[in-house]
Design a protein around this motif. Structure first.
Motif, PDB file in Angstrom:
ATOM      1  N   ARG A   1       0.827  -1.201   0.000  1.00 45.83           N
ATOM      2  CA  ARG A   1       0.000   0.000   0.000  1.00 45.83           C
ATOM      3  C   ARG A   1       0.862   1.253   0.000  1.00 45.83           C
ATOM      4  O   ARG A   1       0.550   2.241  -0.682  1.00 45.83           O
ATOM      5  CB  ARG A   1      -0.925  -0.006   1.225  1.00 45.83           C
ATOM      6  CG  ARG A   1      -2.378  -0.117   0.860  1.00 45.83           C
ATOM      7  CD  ARG A   1      -3.352   0.099   2.004  1.00 45.83           C
ATOM      8  NE  ARG A   1      -2.854  -0.013   3.341  1.00 45.83           N
ATOM      9  CZ  ARG A   1      -2.914  -1.124   4.065  1.00 45.83           C
ATOM     10  NH1 ARG A   1      -3.422  -2.230   3.546  1.00 45.83           N
ATOM     11  NH2 ARG A   1      -2.462  -1.146   5.289  1.00 45.83           N
ATOM     12  N   TRP A   2       1.957   1.221   0.754  1.00 50.38           N
ATOM     13  CA  TRP A   2       2.882   2.361   0.793  1.00 50.38           C
ATOM     14  C   TRP A   2       3.512   2.595  -0.578  1.00 50.38           C
ATOM     15  O   TRP A   2       3.596   3.737  -1.045  1.00 50.38           O
ATOM     16  CB  TRP A   2       3.965   2.107   1.851  1.00 50.38           C
ATOM     17  CG  TRP A   2       5.057   3.125   1.842  1.00 50.38           C
ATOM     18  CD1 TRP A   2       4.989   4.419   2.287  1.00 50.38           C
ATOM     19  CD2 TRP A   2       6.396   2.930   1.356  1.00 50.38           C
ATOM     20  NE1 TRP A   2       6.204   5.040   2.107  1.00 50.38           N
ATOM     21  CE2 TRP A   2       7.078   4.160   1.542  1.00 50.38           C
ATOM     22  CE3 TRP A   2       7.066   1.854   0.799  1.00 50.38           C
ATOM     23  CZ2 TRP A   2       8.415   4.326   1.163  1.00 50.38           C
ATOM     24  CZ3 TRP A   2       8.398   2.000   0.428  1.00 50.38           C
ATOM     25  CH2 TRP A   2       9.060   3.239   0.614  1.00 50.38           C
TER      26      TRP A   2
ATOM     27  N   THR B   1       1.848   5.952  -1.674  1.00 52.95           N
ATOM     28  CA  THR B   1       2.807   7.023  -1.410  1.00 52.95           C
ATOM     29  C   THR B   1       3.851   7.150  -2.515  1.00 52.95           C
ATOM     30  O   THR B   1       4.006   8.221  -3.116  1.00 52.95           O
ATOM     31  CB  THR B   1       3.500   6.800  -0.048  1.00 52.95           C
ATOM     32  OG1 THR B   1       2.511   6.700   0.975  1.00 52.95           O
ATOM     33  CG2 THR B   1       4.442   7.954   0.278  1.00 52.95           C
TER      34      THR B   1
END
Length: 245
Positions: free
Chosen positions: A199-200, A204
């Motif tokens: 997810r990072w 991000t």
């Protein structure tokens, strides 16, 4: 005239003593033997290439050395090794304990090729007993070992692990991203371990910061079902390419 404060201060300054170089650092910067070290590096490549010259399609399986029999990760790796063998893939691991042992064990017991690229470490990592007798290759140099993983693998399967596991993951994805390696699937197994990490990267690194592109994630998969991992690998390549590599 009385001396100014400034000149007085200058007179008070003491010269900084000069010491000989710290021998700890002198040892680390002695490169006098590097020329001869090239031959040792060449020998590691030649030995690895010769032992792997007749291996067909293979998949590398990575993960922690600290996993033990009875852990979920051990069972996943063992089943992964069995399925790889059943579908004609050799199983390549780092040759040590934990996840590596489990994958080698599954592959060997299913009658497939079981290969270990071991590394000499200060804590004296020992090879596991489930590697084919003539397919254990032991390295002194991490970078030579990495070349071997990348050269002979059609996919990477990455189970939960520490720095070494992350190192192999990022080595692979960096080389694929920069087109220094052909694209191949990199599959993260153990969803609860990798979910936040993926997810990072997605949220991000990719969408928030733009440091990577969406295409840099297109070859990275999250999957806990060993059967579906096989489907991902087979589906990634044109029909027949993978098994006739």
């Amino acid at each position: 005239m009385p001396s100014s404060d400034k000149s007085t201060k200058r007179q008070d300054v003491q010269p900084v003593p000069v010491h000989p170089p710290d021998q700890r650092f002198a040892r680390q910067t002695d490169f006098s033997g590097d020329g001869w070290r090239v031959f040792k590096i060449m020998a590691e490549f030649v030995n690895g290439f010769e032992k792997m010259s007749e291996i067909g399609p293979a998949v590398s399986v990575f993960g922690s050395t600290r996993v033990v029999q009875g852990d979920r990760e051990y069972a996943l790796a063992e089943e992964m090794g069995r399925l790889l063998a059943a579908h004609g893939f050799a199983a390549i691991t780092g040759g040590g304990p934990g996840v590596m042992e489990a994958a080698n064990k599954g592959a060997q017991q299913a009658g497939g090729h079981s290969i270990g690229f071991n590394i000499k470490l200060p804590n004296q990592q020992k090879s596991n007993p489930f590697i084919d007798r003539d397919k254990l290759v032991t390295f002194d140099y991490f970078f030579v070992r990495k070349v071997m993983f990348l050269k002979y693998s059609q996919a990477f399967v990455v189970l939960p692990g520490g720095f070494g596991t992350m190192d192999e993951f990022f080595e692979a994805v960096t080389l694929i991203q920069t087109r220094k390696s052909a694209r191949f699937p990199v599959i993260l197994m153990g969803g609860s371990y990798w979910d936040g990490f993926y997810r990072w990267m997605h949220d991000t690194m990719c969408h928030q910061k733009g440091y990577i592109g969406q295409e840099d994630l297109d070859f990275i998969f999250l999957e806990d079902d060993p059967g579906k991992v096989i489907d991902i690998i087979l589906g990634f390549y044109p029909e027949g390419y993978c098994l006739n590599f």
